[in-house]
Design an enzyme around this catalytic site. Structure first.
Site, PDB file in Angstrom:
ATOM      1  CG  ASN A  91      -1.621   1.273   1.798  1.00 38.38           C
ATOM      2  OD1 ASN A  91      -1.963   2.223   0.529  1.00 38.38           O
ATOM      3  ND2 ASN A  91      -2.467   1.658   2.643  1.00 38.38           N
ATOM      4  CE  LYS A 118      -0.204   3.401   4.519  1.00 35.00           C
ATOM      5  NZ  LYS A 118      -0.182   3.439   6.237  1.00 35.00           N
ATOM      6  CG  HIS A 173      -6.059   2.194   5.407  1.00 35.91           C
ATOM      7  ND1 HIS A 173      -5.178   2.914   6.610  1.00 35.91           N
ATOM      8  CD2 HIS A 173      -5.033   1.158   4.979  1.00 35.91           C
ATOM      9  CE1 HIS A 173      -4.147   2.988   6.393  1.00 35.91           C
ATOM     10  NE2 HIS A 173      -3.756   1.582   5.598  1.00 35.91           N
ATOM     11  CD  GLU A 215      -2.784   5.521   6.727  1.00 41.15           C
ATOM     12  OE1 GLU A 215      -3.071   5.305   5.312  1.00 41.15           O
ATOM     13  OE2 GLU A 215      -1.889   4.972   7.342  1.00 41.15           O
ATOM     14  CD  GLU A 219      -3.285  -2.376   7.329  1.00 41.65           C
ATOM     15  OE1 GLU A 219      -2.248  -2.359   7.245  1.00 41.65           O
ATOM     16  OE2 GLU A 219      -4.355  -0.953   7.337  1.00 41.65           O
ATOM     17  N   GLY A 258       3.007   3.005  10.603  1.00 40.85           N
ATOM     18  CA  GLY A 258       3.805   3.445  10.930  1.00 40.85           C
ATOM     19  C   GLY A 258       4.326   4.087  12.121  1.00 40.85           C
ATOM     20  CB  SER A 309       5.495  -1.576  11.713  1.00 36.52           C
ATOM     21  OG  SER A 309       4.391  -0.279  12.787  1.00 36.52           O
ATOM     22  N   GLY A 340       2.987  -0.971   4.657  1.00 39.76           N
ATOM     23  CA  GLY A 340       3.030   0.289   3.943  1.00 39.76           C
ATOM     24  C   GLY A 340       4.179   0.672   3.420  1.00 39.76           C
TER      25      GLY A 340
HETATM   26  P1  13P Z   1       3.464   0.658   7.846  1.00 39.23           P
HETATM   27  O1  13P Z   1       3.229  -0.937   7.356  1.00 39.23           O
HETATM   28  O2  13P Z   1       4.396   1.378   7.012  1.00 39.23           O
HETATM   29  O3  13P Z   1       3.209   0.532   9.040  1.00 39.23           O
HETATM   30  O4  13P Z   1       1.592   0.611   7.305  1.00 39.23           O
HETATM   31  C1  13P Z   1       0.695  -0.250   7.049  1.00 39.23           C
HETATM   32  C2  13P Z   1      -0.791   0.503   6.597  1.00 39.23           C
HETATM   33  O5  13P Z   1      -0.931   1.569   6.516  1.00 39.23           O
HETATM   34  C3  13P Z   1      -0.229  -0.565   4.965  1.00 39.23           C
HETATM   35  O6  13P Z   1      -2.213  -0.625   4.783  1.00 39.23           O
END
Ligand code: 13P
Length: 241
Positions: A9, A11, A92, A94, A165, A171, A203, A224
């Site tokens: 992803n 983002k 997601h 976010e 997640e 992150g 992560s 991510g």
């Molecule tokens: P990270 O791998 O950067 O922690 O993000 C995870 C994520 O939100 C994947 O959709």
């Protein structure tokens, strides 16, 4: 044995140059796992072109809950399918947080995705406060509850999966522990049925991918930050088989 799934992803990151660089490299690789990349919408077409003829799939990070029409700025599931996407991430954290997506919105989006024959990845996860208050399972169960209407209408495990997640692990560099992941994946499979795949996200890095992938009930990972680095992403894909 069912193949594990690795989904990158990106983002709201990347550019024509970066996507070219990463996907030109990716297309030369071969992994045992099913690997896809979800790039920002303006680059979907480019990503599909770059990965044409390879085993890798391209997915969207979001989709409209509406069909085609007067919805300025939205992208429909039909359009995603039309440009060659195979899957879409839905709900997601976010999107839930910054764009106020509710569980009802998420189910509406999944319905659109299934209608056109894309594969859906429905994200769920609890905040740290919810976990600390012992409410993590209840939160996840409530996020999954509305999926049952679509499941009753035939949305089986071949049509969508869930990505667990934990919000506090995204992150932050602090992935959930093996025990936390195993226990929540088991809970999700108990809520939906054990044949539904459950990915872990939060992560995931080259350094912890092998361990995470070996946890019971982990059918793959949603990655991510590390998915933007071709070397790290490759190591994660290799760890998945
Ligand atoms: P990270 O791998 O950067 O922690 O993000 C995870 C994520 O939100 C994947 O959709």
């Amino acid at each position: 044995m069912i193949r594990k799934r690795v989904v990158g992803n990106w983002k709201m990151n990347g550019s024509t140059a970066v996507i070219g660089e990463v996907l030109d490299q990716l297309r030369t690789e071969r992994y045992g796992a099913e690997v896809s990349v979800c790039v920002p919408a303006p680059y979907l077409h480019l990503a599909v072109d770059k990965l044409a003829g390879s085993p890798f799939q391209v997915g969207a990070q979001n989709v409209s809950e509406y069909g085609d029409g007067a919805y300025t700025g939205e992208v429909s599931a039909r359009m995603l399918k039309d440009v060659g996407c195979k899957l879409a991430i839905i709900g997601h954290s976010e999107r839930r947080r910054y764009f106020a997506e509710s569980d009802a919105t998420v189910v509406g989006k999944l319905a659109r995705v299934l209608e056109v024959g894309l594969y859906g990845i429905v994200c769920v996860g609890e905040t740290l406060a919810e976990r600390d208050a012992g409410r993590a399972e209840a939160k996840i169960e409530s996020q999954l509850a509305q999926l049952h209407t679509l499941m009753a209408r035939g949305a089986g495990p071949d049509r969508f999966c869930v990505a667990y997640e934990p919000i506090w692990a995204i992150g932050t560099g602090r992935a959930a522990s093996s025990e936390q992941i195993a226990s929540m994946h088991e809970w999700i499979k108990r809520c939906l049925g054990s044949s539904y795949a459950v990915l872990y996200g939060g992560s995931v890095k080259a350094g912890n991918a092998t361990e995470i992938m070996s946890i019971a009930g982990v059918d793959g990972v949603l990655v991510g930050g590390a998915s933007l680095d071709v070397k790290d992403f490759g190591e994660i894909c290799r760890a998945a088989g």
